[in-house]
Design an enzyme around this catalytic site. Sequence first.
Site, short mmCIF file in Angstrom:
data_model
loop_
_atom_site.label_atom_id
_atom_site.label_comp_id
_atom_site.label_asym_id
_atom_site.label_seq_id
_atom_site.Cartn_x
_atom_site.Cartn_y
_atom_site.Cartn_z
N VAL A 170 0.87 -1.32 0.10
CA VAL A 170 -0.05 0.05 -0.17
C VAL A 170 0.82 1.28 0.13
CG1 VAL A 170 -1.60 1.44 1.34
CG2 VAL A 170 -1.99 -1.06 1.11
N GLU A 171 1.91 1.14 0.74
CA GLU A 171 2.75 2.40 0.94
C GLU A 171 3.57 2.83 -0.33
OE1 GLU A 171 2.89 4.91 3.10
OE2 GLU A 171 1.54 3.86 4.70
#
Length: 181
Positions: free
Chosen positions: A79-80
């Site tokens: 996600v990051e």
Amino acid sequence: MRALPEVPASLRGTLDSIRAAPVAPSEIWAARQWLNDMEPRLARYLPNPVRRRELLGRVHHEARLAGLAPELVLAVIQVESAFKPKAVSSAGAVGLMQIMPFWIRELGLPADDLKDPHRNLRYGCTILAHYLAVEGGDLTRALARYNGSLGKTWYPERVMRALNRHWSTASRAPLHTTAER
């Protein structure tokens, strides 16, 4: 210029409490099984098998030291930064786990390079473990704190979706779908 967030005094204690413990043979076997299971899942992000295996080994190691599930760490990284070690966000967060540079003052040394995957994983796992402790094990709140969006659920929901779709060993979820590409 925004003021830096207040860092709880207990963060240093969380970092200091992360120690390497002797590893039982059964844990070594389980780690190898996990690595073999995760390797094909990570291939779409890291085509180089040597780099892929090295990153998975490091994720497993750092997650274990911090008392985190390595699959959760993989979901956060997806996600990051989508597994880009040199990623830098518009807010200035750096590396795989998108660490804000002010954390160097709190946890490390001025020479620490947050684009170094090993260093970034150490910071990210330590910070996430700390937030889990602060939130009494509440993963939703800990993830929201990690992202700087406490009180909102969009970020924890994204991480949990990634965890369930790609990294969860329990569900044996498909590696990807066409809609997610």
